[in-house]
Structures are given as structure tokens and as C-alpha cells.
Scaffold this active site. Structure first.
Site, short mmCIF file in Angstrom:
data_model
loop_
_atom_site.label_atom_id
_atom_site.label_comp_id
_atom_site.label_asym_id
_atom_site.label_seq_id
_atom_site.Cartn_x
_atom_site.Cartn_y
_atom_site.Cartn_z
N GLY A 88 0.86 -1.27 -0.03
CA GLY A 88 -0.20 0.34 0.10
C GLY A 88 1.04 1.06 -0.42
O GLY A 88 0.39 1.87 -0.39
N PHE A 124 -13.96 3.10 2.06
CA PHE A 124 -13.10 2.22 2.20
C PHE A 124 -12.75 2.93 0.87
O PHE A 124 -14.12 3.30 -0.30
CB PHE A 124 -13.53 0.52 1.72
CG PHE A 124 -12.58 0.41 1.23
CD1 PHE A 124 -11.97 -0.65 2.87
CD2 PHE A 124 -12.26 -0.27 0.06
CE1 PHE A 124 -10.35 -1.02 2.27
CE2 PHE A 124 -10.61 -1.69 0.04
CZ PHE A 124 -10.46 -1.66 1.03
N VAL A 125 -11.33 2.73 1.08
CA VAL A 125 -10.88 3.81 -0.42
C VAL A 125 -9.46 2.94 -0.79
O VAL A 125 -9.47 2.32 -0.66
CB VAL A 125 -10.30 4.78 0.13
CG1 VAL A 125 -11.68 6.29 0.72
CG2 VAL A 125 -9.13 5.04 0.68
N ASP A 165 -5.65 -0.40 -2.20
CA ASP A 165 -6.39 -1.66 -3.25
C ASP A 165 -7.35 -1.95 -2.56
O ASP A 165 -8.07 -1.61 -1.51
CB ASP A 165 -5.51 -3.21 -3.21
CG ASP A 165 -5.67 -3.49 -2.12
OD1 ASP A 165 -4.89 -3.38 -0.91
OD2 ASP A 165 -5.62 -5.25 -2.06
N ARG A 203 -4.64 -0.17 -7.39
CA ARG A 203 -3.41 0.79 -7.00
C ARG A 203 -3.00 1.41 -7.63
O ARG A 203 -2.27 2.95 -7.07
CB ARG A 203 -2.77 -0.28 -6.39
CG ARG A 203 -2.65 -1.18 -5.38
CD ARG A 203 -1.12 -2.26 -4.69
NE ARG A 203 -1.54 -3.21 -4.06
CZ ARG A 203 -1.66 -3.40 -2.93
NH1 ARG A 203 -2.08 -1.84 -2.61
NH2 ARG A 203 -2.10 -4.68 -2.26
N ASP A 257 0.19 3.56 4.44
CA ASP A 257 -1.04 4.32 3.52
C ASP A 257 -1.65 4.72 4.26
O ASP A 257 -2.48 5.74 3.98
CB ASP A 257 -1.57 2.89 2.40
CG ASP A 257 -1.81 1.94 2.68
OD1 ASP A 257 -2.39 1.44 3.81
OD2 ASP A 257 -2.30 1.54 1.42
N ASP A 298 -6.02 2.08 10.06
CA ASP A 298 -7.82 1.86 10.39
C ASP A 298 -7.89 1.46 11.98
O ASP A 298 -7.99 2.39 12.24
CB ASP A 298 -7.70 1.07 9.05
CG ASP A 298 -9.52 0.83 9.19
OD1 ASP A 298 -10.00 1.12 10.27
OD2 ASP A 298 -10.36 -0.29 8.63
N LYS A 329 -8.57 7.27 8.90
CA LYS A 329 -9.94 7.49 9.45
C LYS A 329 -10.55 7.63 10.86
O LYS A 329 -9.36 7.44 11.16
CB LYS A 329 -10.36 5.67 9.28
CG LYS A 329 -10.21 4.69 7.61
CD LYS A 329 -11.27 4.06 7.39
CE LYS A 329 -10.72 3.35 5.92
NZ LYS A 329 -10.96 2.14 5.56
P1 IMP Z 1 -5.72 -1.56 10.27
O1 IMP Z 1 -4.68 -2.33 10.53
O2 IMP Z 1 -7.27 -2.40 10.48
O3 IMP Z 1 -5.03 -0.31 10.81
O4 IMP Z 1 -5.47 -1.59 8.60
C1 IMP Z 1 -4.28 -1.10 8.05
C2 IMP Z 1 -3.81 -1.39 6.33
O5 IMP Z 1 -5.70 -1.63 6.12
C3 IMP Z 1 -3.76 -0.24 5.61
O6 IMP Z 1 -2.23 -0.43 5.68
C4 IMP Z 1 -4.39 -0.84 4.29
O7 IMP Z 1 -3.24 -1.44 4.06
C5 IMP Z 1 -5.82 -1.23 4.63
N1 IMP Z 1 -6.78 -0.43 4.75
C6 IMP Z 1 -7.54 0.19 5.58
N2 IMP Z 1 -8.57 0.52 5.74
C7 IMP Z 1 -8.13 0.68 3.99
C8 IMP Z 1 -9.10 1.32 2.45
O8 IMP Z 1 -9.78 1.87 2.83
N3 IMP Z 1 -8.90 0.29 1.93
C9 IMP Z 1 -7.88 -0.26 1.51
N4 IMP Z 1 -6.90 -0.21 2.01
C10 IMP Z 1 -7.54 -0.50 3.31
MG MG Z 2 -1.01 -1.64 4.11
#
Ligand code: IMP
Ligand code: MG
Length: 173
Positions: free
Chosen positions: A41, A147-148, A154, A160, A96, A99, A127
Site C-alpha cells: 500500500g 473504504f478507499v 487496493d 492501486r 498508506d 484504520d 480514518k
Molecule cells: P489496520 O491494521 O486496520 O489499521 O489496517 C491497515 C491496513 O489495512 C492498511 O495499511 C491498508 O493496507 C489496509 N486498509 C485499511 N483501510 C483501507 C481502505 O480503506 N482501503 C484500502 N486498504 C485499506
Molecule cells: Mg497497508
């Protein structure tokens, strides 16, 4: 599902990345930080950010995955692959999007074990809902809980390469 509404244009992204580059250049003046990109990402963000900083920096990448479709699985894979030397280094983790923060919390734990002297976090998107287990040092943009895709982000491996960041939407026909 496919890319819909544009959330951030190419010009908005590029302007913000240049600003972040200037901020990091000031923060790390005289140091040789190690940029650790979380693949895949962070690919585009890392490449643009590195060209926006004026520092004697190094790059390393780690590959992990916690997402299946649009849901975080909470499981990390790939941390064991971090063979580079992080001992006593000033590390900037570049990702990237933040979340749940679980992915980065795992990376930070691992870097501490490997002896990093200082660990900072730079993410392009955060987010808004995020109840984070991690402290972010530099954020590009705060975005709604959608979700973006695009600019590295991706949906199951697709989209991507889009130059803008777009909201993933149901196809209406
Ligand atoms: P986290 O561990 O939940 O913070 O997730 C982080 C990872 O999930 C990011 O580095 C992204 O690769 C993926 N991710 C989270 N939200 C999105 C989204 O909206 N679009 C695409 N990938 C996402
Ligand atoms: Mg990621």
C-alpha cells in the site's frame, strides 16, 4: 464494487506529500533516518515522500497483510521477514492508511525488539473513527470511514495504480 467518487485529487495528494517532505526534512536535519515502507500500500506514498525530503536517508520495506476484502482480519503476516538492521536507528514507518491501527502496532513492537532507537509514524490517510493503539506523528489527510482505493490502496489487489484516491462503491447498472 468499483472506484467511485474522488476523495482526493492527484494535485491535492502531491501538494500534501511535498509539505510532509519539508516537515520531515526539518525534523531530521543532520540525521540519517531509515524509512520503513509497509508494502504494497505505501509504495507510491513512500516513493513520492522520499523524493520530497532532502535527507541522507535509507529505505527498507516490510510486507504484511491483515486485510481480506474490505475487512481487517487482525492477523499479521510477514513481520519475521524484517532482516535489516534496525539497531539504534531512527525509523519512520510509512504506511498508506490507518484504520484499526493493529498492523502498525505490530510493526512497532517488532522494531522495539530489534533495538530501534526511535520510531515515528507517517501515514497518508487516517480514518476518523480510529480508536488507535498507536500514536501517529505525521498524517497526510483525515478521511471519513469509507473504504478507499488508489495511489497504492487496493481492493483485493486491484486499483492501486489510480492517480486519485476514490471511494469504493457498489456498481449501479
Ligand atoms: P489496520 O491494521 O486496520 O489499521 O489496517 C491497515 C491496513 O489495512 C492498511 O495499511 C491498508 O493496507 C489496509 N486498509 C485499511 N483501510 C483501507 C481502505 O480503506 N482501503 C484500502 N486498504 C485499506
Ligand atoms: Mg497497508
Amino acid at each position: 464494487m468499483s472506484p467511485g467518487r474522488i476523495l482526493l485529487t492527484q494535485a491535492q495528494i502531491q501538494a500534501r506529500v511535498r509539505q510532509l517532505g519539508r516537515t520531515l526534512t526539518k525534523h531530521y536535519a543532520g540525521e540519517s533516518p531509515l524509512f520503513l515502507g509497509v508494502m504494497n500500500g505505501a509504495l507510491f506514498f513512500l516513493a513520492d515522500l522520499l523524493r520530497a525530503v532532502d535527507l541522507d536517508s535509507e529505505i527498507s520495506c516490510v510486507r504484511l497483510a491483515s486485510y481480506a476484502g474490505t475487512k481487517s482480519t487482525g492477523k499479521l503476516r510477514g513481520l519475521e521477514a524484517m532482516g535489516d538492521s534496525f539497531k539504534d536507528r531512527h525509523v519512520i514507518i510509512v504506511d498508506d492508511i490507518l484504520d484499526t491501527g493493529h498492523t502498525l502496532a505490530g510493526v512497532i513492537r517488532r522494531l522495539r525488539e530489534l533495538g530501534a532507537a526511535d520510531i515515528k509514524l507517517c501515514v497518508l490517510l487516517q480514518k476518523k473513527k480510529a480508536q488507535l493503539p498507536v500514536k501517529v506523528d505525521w498524517i497526510g489527510f483525515k478521511i471519513p470511514n469509507e473504504f478507499v482505493v488508489g495511489y497504492g490502496l487496493d481492493y483485493n489487489g486491484r486499483y492501486r495504480g489510480l492517480k486519485q484516491i476514490r471511494v469504493l462503491e457498489q456498481q449501479t447498472e
